[in-house]
Design a protein around this motif. Structure first.
Motif, short mmCIF file in Angstrom:
data_model
loop_
_atom_site.label_atom_id
_atom_site.label_comp_id
_atom_site.label_asym_id
_atom_site.label_seq_id
_atom_site.Cartn_x
_atom_site.Cartn_y
_atom_site.Cartn_z
N LYS A 85 18.16 41.20 14.40
CA LYS A 85 19.12 42.26 14.29
C LYS A 85 20.11 42.25 13.03
CE LYS A 85 23.11 44.22 16.78
NZ LYS A 85 23.96 44.09 17.69
N TYR A 86 20.47 41.12 12.75
CA TYR A 86 21.40 41.06 11.47
C TYR A 86 20.88 40.77 10.08
CZ TYR A 86 25.32 41.52 14.94
OH TYR A 86 26.12 41.97 15.86
N ASN A 87 19.61 40.11 10.26
CA ASN A 87 18.73 39.78 9.02
C ASN A 87 19.67 39.10 8.01
OD1 ASN A 87 16.64 39.84 7.40
ND2 ASN A 87 17.14 41.91 6.38
N PRO A 88 20.20 37.96 8.22
CA PRO A 88 21.14 37.01 7.46
C PRO A 88 20.14 36.53 6.40
CG PRO A 88 20.67 35.82 9.44
CD PRO A 88 19.94 37.20 9.72
N ASP A 89 20.82 35.96 5.39
CA ASP A 89 20.04 35.15 4.48
C ASP A 89 19.95 33.86 5.01
OD1 ASP A 89 20.17 37.17 1.83
OD2 ASP A 89 22.20 37.20 2.63
N LEU A 90 20.80 33.30 5.76
CA LEU A 90 21.15 31.96 6.07
C LEU A 90 21.50 32.06 7.57
CD1 LEU A 90 20.86 28.92 5.65
CD2 LEU A 90 23.26 29.03 5.01
N PHE A 91 20.92 31.15 8.52
CA PHE A 91 21.57 30.67 9.84
C PHE A 91 21.98 29.38 9.82
CE2 PHE A 91 21.27 28.62 13.96
CZ PHE A 91 22.01 29.74 14.59
N LEU A 92 23.37 29.05 9.65
CA LEU A 92 24.12 27.81 9.63
C LEU A 92 24.55 27.35 11.03
CD1 LEU A 92 25.51 25.54 8.13
CD2 LEU A 92 27.52 27.22 7.89
N SER A 93 24.08 26.24 11.50
CA SER A 93 24.67 25.58 12.70
C SER A 93 25.13 23.96 12.39
CB SER A 93 23.17 25.47 13.50
OG SER A 93 23.59 24.82 14.93
N THR A 94 26.48 24.05 12.80
CA THR A 94 27.24 22.91 12.52
C THR A 94 27.23 22.07 13.81
OG1 THR A 94 29.31 23.88 13.54
CG2 THR A 94 28.74 24.01 11.20
N GLY A 96 23.82 21.27 14.80
CA GLY A 96 22.26 21.07 14.78
C GLY A 96 21.44 21.81 15.44
N PHE A 97 22.01 22.75 16.60
CA PHE A 97 20.92 23.56 17.42
C PHE A 97 20.40 24.81 16.20
CE2 PHE A 97 22.63 22.51 21.84
CZ PHE A 97 22.83 21.25 21.40
N ILE A 98 19.28 25.03 16.30
CA ILE A 98 18.63 26.18 15.55
C ILE A 98 17.36 26.52 16.36
CG2 ILE A 98 19.36 25.39 13.18
CD1 ILE A 98 16.25 24.27 12.80
N PRO A 99 16.91 27.80 16.23
CA PRO A 99 15.85 28.25 16.73
C PRO A 99 14.58 27.44 16.25
CG PRO A 99 16.86 30.01 15.92
CD PRO A 99 17.67 28.74 15.39
N THR A 100 13.55 26.98 17.19
CA THR A 100 12.24 26.45 16.61
C THR A 100 11.28 27.34 16.61
OG1 THR A 100 11.91 25.56 18.84
CG2 THR A 100 13.29 24.02 17.53
N THR A 101 11.43 28.41 17.07
CA THR A 101 10.36 29.56 17.04
C THR A 101 10.27 29.84 15.50
OG1 THR A 101 11.89 31.10 17.59
CG2 THR A 101 10.50 30.14 19.28
N GLU A 102 9.30 30.63 15.01
CA GLU A 102 8.83 31.05 13.81
C GLU A 102 10.03 32.28 13.42
OE1 GLU A 102 7.09 29.75 11.21
OE2 GLU A 102 6.78 28.36 12.78
N ILE A 103 10.81 31.97 12.44
CA ILE A 103 12.03 32.83 12.04
C ILE A 103 11.72 33.15 10.51
CG2 ILE A 103 13.46 32.87 14.02
CD1 ILE A 103 14.92 31.13 12.24
N LYS A 104 12.18 34.05 9.95
CA LYS A 104 12.02 33.94 8.56
C LYS A 104 13.23 33.75 7.75
CE LYS A 104 9.02 38.24 8.59
NZ LYS A 104 8.88 39.63 8.03
N THR A 105 14.36 33.57 8.45
CA THR A 105 15.55 33.09 7.90
C THR A 105 15.64 31.69 7.64
OG1 THR A 105 16.88 35.22 9.02
CG2 THR A 105 17.93 33.18 8.17
N LYS A 106 16.23 31.31 6.48
CA LYS A 106 16.40 29.97 6.19
C LYS A 106 17.50 29.32 7.15
CE LYS A 106 14.65 30.11 1.49
NZ LYS A 106 15.07 29.84 -0.03
N THR A 107 17.35 27.96 7.32
CA THR A 107 18.28 27.43 8.48
C THR A 107 18.83 26.07 7.68
OG1 THR A 107 16.41 26.20 9.42
CG2 THR A 107 17.30 28.45 10.52
#
Length: 376
Positions: A85-94, A96-107
């Protein structure tokens, strides 16, 4: 630039280790980078103080993250939808939790430590299974990883076969309120908690990996062998207090000189640490060990362990013990309580060591890691 942030560790009146890291770093990063748009994903109603600047857009994504089943649903299904929805340049997780499915956004995943790999028994069945299933995936799927010590970096590399070039060390900082306090205030604090007696203090949750049983046994042996009437304050939540700890405690000769404060406010904790004879922190495992540097900044000598991250963080400014040896801990207690020259030496070294750590430095290092992630 737009950065989507996992802000689920920002919980009003319940900030703990990961939460304080999130609070202190993001407060600075958002203010230092006003041209960047930050979208904070909360999982409950949030206070205004967590919206650090005008460039922060807060959103709430229910449900609250109270169970591993909900963590899985959130990070494998709901978060990817928000990323789309938001199409960010980066997903930051302090945390450790991040999606493990395929996403285009850098993490960028901040993995503080792998305590669950070394001591799975301290976590509930569902929590440890979630951690052991997903943290290897978080580590492998993340564009980059940040962690809080060289020890934790090496631990992640060894456990999950991660390229060390992918991991940035972002040391924790010190709460600026942990400072030397005057003698009159020390007297007042000791009167309040220990009837005026000097005391050693342990700070942190009372769980098995913190070595509570050996702290209790060592203190009882120390009091039996030496004449100093020094009490022991245990300051932290007893949520993980177990039957083995209770058995040892009940068998102690000097159990009447153990003071439990349970969880206290940061203001109370700064005074408790600042009025202590020493910090007694011979933990079995830490990814960092923030109380070590907070005590040093308050001018209090430190006893800690020769394992995990603690020698790295203490940096020759503490007495290092074998956490599995009660005699080793007793000997450290004896030195601290009888050798004034050693205490003063540790205090001076502690001040110098504590200068290396600040939340400003932590925020700058985390922002450098963000920039590396974007360029990878």
């Amino acid at each position: 630039m737009r950065i989507l942030v996992n802000a689920q560790q920002l919980i009003e009146n319940k900030l703990e280790g990961w939460g304080w890291f999130t609070y202190e770093t993001l407060k600075r990063i958002t203010k230092n980078n006003q041209c960047v748009e930050f979208i904070f994903i909360f999982d409950r109603k949030y206070p205004k103080e967590f919206v650090f600047n005008d460039n922060v857009l807060p959103i709430i994504q229910y449900p609250q993250s109270k169970h591993p089943f909900l963590w899985e649903f959130k990070f494998q299904y709901l978060i990817p939808k928000l990323i789309k929805k938001y199409n960010p340049d980066l997903f930051l997780s302090t945390d450790g939790f991040i999606p493990t499915t395929e996403i285009k956004t850098k993490t960028l995943s901040v993995i503080h430590d792998l305590n669950f790999e070394h001591f799975p028994e301290i976590h509930s069945y569902f929590v440890r299974n979630y951690y052991k299933k997903y943290f290897p995936l978080f580590a492998s799927k993340a564009t980059r990883i940040a962690t809080v010590s060289e020890f934790s970096k090496e631990d992640i590399v060894n456990h999950y076969a991660i390229n060390p070039e992918k991991i940035d060390v972002v040391y924790n900082g010190i709460n600026e309120n942990f400072l030397v306090i005057n003698e009159q205030e020390k007297i007042s604090i000791r009167q309040k908690y220990t009837k005026g007696q000097p005391y050693m203090i342990y700070v942190g949750s009372l769980n098995p990996r913190k070595n509570i049983i050996n702290i209790l046994k060592a203190y009882d042996l120390y009091r039996s062998n030496y004449s100093q009437k020094i009490k022991l304050v245990l300051s932290g939540s007893r949520k993980s207090w177990n039957s083995d700890m209770e058995l040892v405690f009940k068998s102690m000769i000097y159990k009447e000189d153990i003071i439990f404060t349970d969880h206290v406010t940061t203001e109370q904790l700064t005074k408790l640490i600042g009025s202590a004879l020493c910090l007694t922190y011979p933990s079995i495992f830490e990814g960092f060990g923030i109380p070590i540097i907070e005590a040093m900044n308050a001018g209090i000598p430190v006893i800690t362990s020769n394992t995990a991250s603690m020698p790295e963080v203490a940096n020759n400014a503490a007495i290092l013990t074998d956490p599995y040896s009660i005699d080793s801990i007793v000997n450290a207690m004896m030195i601290i309580s009888t050798d004034e020259n050693k205490r003063n030496e540790l205090i001076i070294k502690g001040f110098d060591n504590a200068k290396k750590y600040s939340w400003d430095k932590t925020a700058n290092l985390l922002w450098e890691s963000v920039q590396k992630t974007l360029s990878d």
